[in-house]
Structure formats: structure tokens, C-alpha cells
Design an enzyme around this catalytic site. Structure first.
Site, mmCIF file in Angstrom:
data_model
loop_
_atom_site.group_PDB
_atom_site.id
_atom_site.type_symbol
_atom_site.label_atom_id
_atom_site.label_comp_id
_atom_site.label_asym_id
_atom_site.label_seq_id
_atom_site.Cartn_x
_atom_site.Cartn_y
_atom_site.Cartn_z
ATOM 1 N N ASP A 81 0.520 -4.497 8.634
ATOM 2 C CA ASP A 81 -0.454 -3.616 8.585
ATOM 3 C C ASP A 81 -1.700 -4.464 8.569
ATOM 4 O O ASP A 81 -1.877 -5.206 7.538
ATOM 5 C CB ASP A 81 -0.279 -2.888 7.197
ATOM 6 C CG ASP A 81 -1.567 -1.678 6.790
ATOM 7 O OD1 ASP A 81 -2.574 -1.978 7.479
ATOM 8 O OD2 ASP A 81 -1.079 -0.748 6.429
ATOM 9 N N PHE A 87 0.963 -1.229 0.108
ATOM 10 C CA PHE A 87 -0.076 0.162 -0.096
ATOM 11 C C PHE A 87 0.875 1.313 -0.089
ATOM 12 O O PHE A 87 1.796 1.436 0.845
ATOM 13 C CB PHE A 87 -0.857 -0.043 1.315
ATOM 14 C CG PHE A 87 -1.927 1.119 1.097
ATOM 15 C CD1 PHE A 87 -2.835 1.145 -0.187
ATOM 16 C CD2 PHE A 87 -2.225 2.159 1.938
ATOM 17 C CE1 PHE A 87 -3.884 2.187 0.059
ATOM 18 C CE2 PHE A 87 -2.960 3.004 1.853
ATOM 19 C CZ PHE A 87 -3.887 3.081 1.158
ATOM 20 N N ARG A 134 -12.787 -3.342 -7.397
ATOM 21 C CA ARG A 134 -12.553 -3.953 -6.251
ATOM 22 C C ARG A 134 -14.099 -4.100 -5.389
ATOM 23 O O ARG A 134 -14.803 -2.993 -5.287
ATOM 24 C CB ARG A 134 -11.741 -3.364 -5.549
ATOM 25 C CG ARG A 134 -11.017 -3.893 -4.197
ATOM 26 C CD ARG A 134 -9.873 -3.051 -3.650
ATOM 27 N NE ARG A 134 -10.611 -1.748 -2.899
ATOM 28 C CZ ARG A 134 -10.009 -1.291 -1.948
ATOM 29 N NH1 ARG A 134 -9.007 -1.831 -1.323
ATOM 30 N NH2 ARG A 134 -10.410 -0.139 -1.292
ATOM 31 N N TYR A 155 -11.835 2.333 10.204
ATOM 32 C CA TYR A 155 -12.890 2.594 9.474
ATOM 33 C C TYR A 155 -13.439 1.616 8.313
ATOM 34 O O TYR A 155 -14.386 1.939 7.671
ATOM 35 C CB TYR A 155 -12.886 4.049 8.684
ATOM 36 C CG TYR A 155 -11.541 4.456 8.078
ATOM 37 C CD1 TYR A 155 -11.383 3.769 6.869
ATOM 38 C CD2 TYR A 155 -10.671 5.003 8.591
ATOM 39 C CE1 TYR A 155 -10.093 3.990 6.097
ATOM 40 C CE2 TYR A 155 -9.463 5.247 7.810
ATOM 41 C CZ TYR A 155 -8.964 4.625 6.705
ATOM 42 O OH TYR A 155 -7.993 4.833 5.805
ATOM 43 N N LYS A 156 -12.624 0.590 8.281
ATOM 44 C CA LYS A 156 -13.001 -0.453 7.266
ATOM 45 C C LYS A 156 -13.940 -1.523 7.964
ATOM 46 O O LYS A 156 -15.065 -1.025 8.268
ATOM 47 C CB LYS A 156 -11.731 -1.234 6.791
ATOM 48 C CG LYS A 156 -10.871 -0.137 5.594
ATOM 49 C CD LYS A 156 -10.039 -0.572 5.093
ATOM 50 C CE LYS A 156 -8.998 -0.057 4.039
ATOM 51 N NZ LYS A 156 -8.339 1.309 4.646
#
Length: 410
Positions: free
Chosen positions: A196, A125, A369, A221-222
Site C-alpha cells: 500500500d 492501516f 501527526r 488525494y494525499k
């Protein structure tokens, strides 16, 4: 050939189905972007309203003590810890994932002062790589970030590697790393393993201790459903807490924050990884969301995730034929809770799909995605999304100009 009736039958037998009503989901919308922003838990709405109207509105400054605001980072951290295999007192909720990565990466380098290399994979990422690049540039003295292809990570673990930095679930493809194998390989080379968990925490069981990890970060927040910009978390096992350097030495990481001493004295334990004042309202939302997640059996969540993503994969290939290229692993055990396909006009395809009430997202350069949060996504949602995708492609709706204009957030 699978059908919508098959999907409905799977939903009827789903032990997690009652959780869907715990989330505020717009009627008629298929939401497959929980890997970017989780849906709103109804409990969070009530909790934030109370934090605003009663705790802030009536309690004012007294609520730092009376409502326990000052304890939120560690209290919320301990709840997250239960989802990632951490012991009490090993996780704090604070700051952003990027800021927390800076902290733990600096801590890792302080534990391996004779080594200069941070090793990661090409395609990790970007913000994680940016943070690592910025830190090694600041440190100088031969420190460097080295990137290698995924298949060459173990071979690249030489005597100069201080830390192996990886994302457990690839943000584009959803492919899972073998955390235990790579952590053990890092240790065999004398390096530390940093993970991560942005696309892991809340979506599947993970045991950081059993996997041999050294340090970890993740966002709120995911799959944790803490809301847009929710505070992140970091994990530091007790064996590393009091012997590593945390460079962001803010007042809440001080041994006695309200002594207001001129010189910094780090707190004992995980508290030294705090820095500034916690964002009370957003942390309260995350705190309430975690109460919902902790009621679910993560083994059931993972089993449904594997089944859902496999069902969707089959439905898309049945409906769309060869119009899309699968970029996620076909084996569900090697996937996170998402399925990704490639298409030359992926951005416009996704915009057209969203216009039809199916929300996924796009990742450059050509990836569609789809994230599956098992507590609120149904099998009929997967079926309907596959059919809507097929309709977009067959009708060439994505060729319309309005779907090709790039927005600020993709």
C-alpha cells in the site's frame, strides 16, 4: 539552537520553493496535513472548470471520445506509474484504495491457490486489514488473515503464506518498511508481496520493479493532490496481468465493453483490473495535479522531506521540551514525509493548534501527526508550527471544553 532566521535561510536556498505558488493555500495558514489531503493545485481548478463547462456542458456525451474521458484511467495511471517505477500499461486509476486492494489481494490468492494465509503486521492501516479479513471470510476453505508484530514478519513467512500485505509508510508513526528486503523475503518463502503506497506515492521515489514488489495500491488525494475522495490506483506488473483473477468483473474490464456481450471476457493487460465507469471530474483534477508533480525531481522532493521533518523535529523538541514523546523514527532515512508525537490529550491539543492556524491531524489513541508535502511546505512553516504547539501546551489551551469535543472526522 535553531531560529526562524535559520528557517528563512533554508527556504531561500530551496530549489523547490517556486512550486509553492502552484498551489492555492489560504493566507496565514500553516498546512501540515498533506498526508491526509493534499493542497489544491491551481492547475486542477482550471482543469475541472474546463471539464465541467466545456467538456460536459458543451461536448456532453461526445466527450467520452472527443475529450478522451474513456482513456482517463489508463492515461492517469501511466502518469502515476512514472512516480512509482512502473512501466507503461501497468497502472490504472480507478475506484478507491480499498476496492483496489480487494482486487489485487484476490489476484494474489488466485496466483497461489495452494496457500491459505494472508500475512500482515499488527497496526497496519485498519481498512487494509478489514478488506483482507472480509475476503478471507468470503473465501472460507481455511483462508485466514494472520497478524504479527512488525519484527516477526520474516519469521512468520511459512509455507502457507500466499501474500504478505504491508503499508510502505506507517500511517501513525511514519516509519518506512524496507520494501526490497521484505519483498525478497516473501519470494524466498514462495509468497507474493503486496504494498500500500498511500503515504509514499508523490512524497518519495519508489521503484516497485527494483524492489521486487508483486502488486501495489495507493490513493490519489494525499501527496498526489487529486482532491477529496480522488480515485485511487493499482499496479500490476505485466508478468501477473493475464494470469491472475480479478474478481470485480465489470464492463470496463471486458475485452469489448461496447459489444455488450452477456458473458464476461477479460481484457488483455492492465485493463482487466478496471471495473465501472470512471469518475471523470475527480479524475480530471488528479490528472492536472499529476502534471505539476511530474515537473519536480522526486530525489529533490525526498531530500527536502528529510530536511524539513528533521528541522521540525528539532524545533518541536527545542520549544516543547519533554512535553511530547516522539513516535516517529529519529533517523530521517527511516521516516516517510511526516513526524508524529504522542501526548495524553493529543486530540484536544490538535484542535487547539488548528484554532491557531496550524493544521495537522490526530490518530487514535494519542498521536499528533504532522505531514510535510515538500512542494508547498516551507521551513518557516515548520518553525511556526513548533512555536504554536509550544504555546498551546504552555498555556494549557487544549484544556478548554470546546477543544475536547470530538468531531465526526478526527
Amino acid at each position: 539552537m535553531i531560529s526562524r532566521a535559520d528557517a528563512a535561510a533554508l527556504d531561500a536556498a530551496d530549489p523547490l520553493a517556486p512550486f509553492r505558488d502552484r498551489f492555492a493555500l489560504p493566507e496565514g495558514l500553516v498546512y501540515l496535513d498533506g498526508n491526509s489531503l493534499g493542497a489544491l493545485p491551481r492547475r486542477a481548478t482550471a482543469r475541472v472548470a474546463d471539464a465541467v463547462s466545456r467538456e460536459w456542458g458543451e461536448g456532453l456525451i461526445r466527450s467520452w471520445n472527443d475529450a478522451g474521458w474513456i482513456d482517463l484511467p489508463r492515461r492517469v495511471g501511466d502518469k502515476i506509474g512514472r512516480l512509482v517505477g512502473a512501466a507503461p500499461g501497468e497502472v490504472v486509476c480507478a475506484d478507491s484504495t480499498s476496492v483496489n486492494l480487494w482486487k489485487v489481494l484476490a489476484a494474489a490468492l488466485s496466483l497461489r491457490p495452494e496457500r491459505r494465509t494472508v500475512l500482515s503486521e499488527e497496526g497496519n492501516f485498519p481498512t487494509d486489514l478489514y478488506v483482507a479479513e472480509g475476503l478471507v471470510r468470503l473465501l472460507g476453505k481455511g483462508h485466514r488473515l494472520r497478524l504479527v508484530p512488525k519484527g516477526e514478519l520474516v519469521a512468520a513467512l511459512d509455507a502457507d503464506v500466499a501474500a504478505l500485505l504491508l503499508t510502505h509508510v506507517d500511517y501513525r508513526t511514519g516509519e518506512r518498511h524496507d520494501m526490497e528486503r521484505l519483498s525478497r523475503a516473501a519470494h524466498a518463502a514462495g509468497a507474493l508481496a503486496i504494498w500500500d503506497l498511500a503515504h509514499t506515492a508523490g512524497a518519495m521515489p519508489v521503484d516497485l520493479h527494483a524492489a521486487g514488489a508483486d502488486l501495489a495500491v495507493g490513493c490519489g488525494y494525499k501527496y498526489l493532490c487529486g482532491g477529496p475522495g480522488a480515485p485511487a490506483f493499482l499496479w500490476v506488473p505485466k508478468r501477473h496481468q493475464d494470469v491472475s483473477l480479478q474478481p470485480l468483473s465489470g464492463w470496463l474490464g471486458h475485452a469489448e465493453p461496447f459489444a455488450f456481450e452477456s458473458a464476461y471476457r477479460p481484457a488483455e493487460g492492465i485493463a482487466r483490473f478496471l471495473c465501472g465507469t470512471p469518475p471523470v471530474l475527480s479524475m480530471s483534477a488528479l490528472d492536472a495535479a499529476l502534471d505539476v508533480l511530474l515537473e519536480a525531481d522526486l530525489a529533490l522532493v525526498r531530500a527536502k522531506s528529510e530536511s524539513l521533518t528533521s528541522f521540525f523535529l528539532e524545533a518541536v523538541e527545542q520549544a516543547c521540551g519533554g512535553a511530547l514523546r516522539l513516535v516517529s523514527p529519529r533517523d530521517a532515512a527511516r521516516r516517510g514525509s511526516q513526524v508524529s508525537f504522542a501526548h495524553p490529550d493529543a486530540y484536544a491539543v490538535m484542535r487547539a493548534l488548528v484554532a491557531r492556524g496550524v493544521v495537522g491531524d490526530f490518530r487514535a489513541p494519542d498521536v499528533l501527526r504532522f505531514g510535510f508535502a515538500p512542494l508547498y511546505v516551507r521551513f518557516v512553516d515548520a518553525w511556526d508550527a513548533a512555536r504554536a504547539l509550544a504555546d498551546v501546551l504552555s498555556s494549557h489551551a487544549h484544556e478548554r471544553p470546546e477543544f475536547r469535543r470530538r468531531e465526526a472526522v478526527t
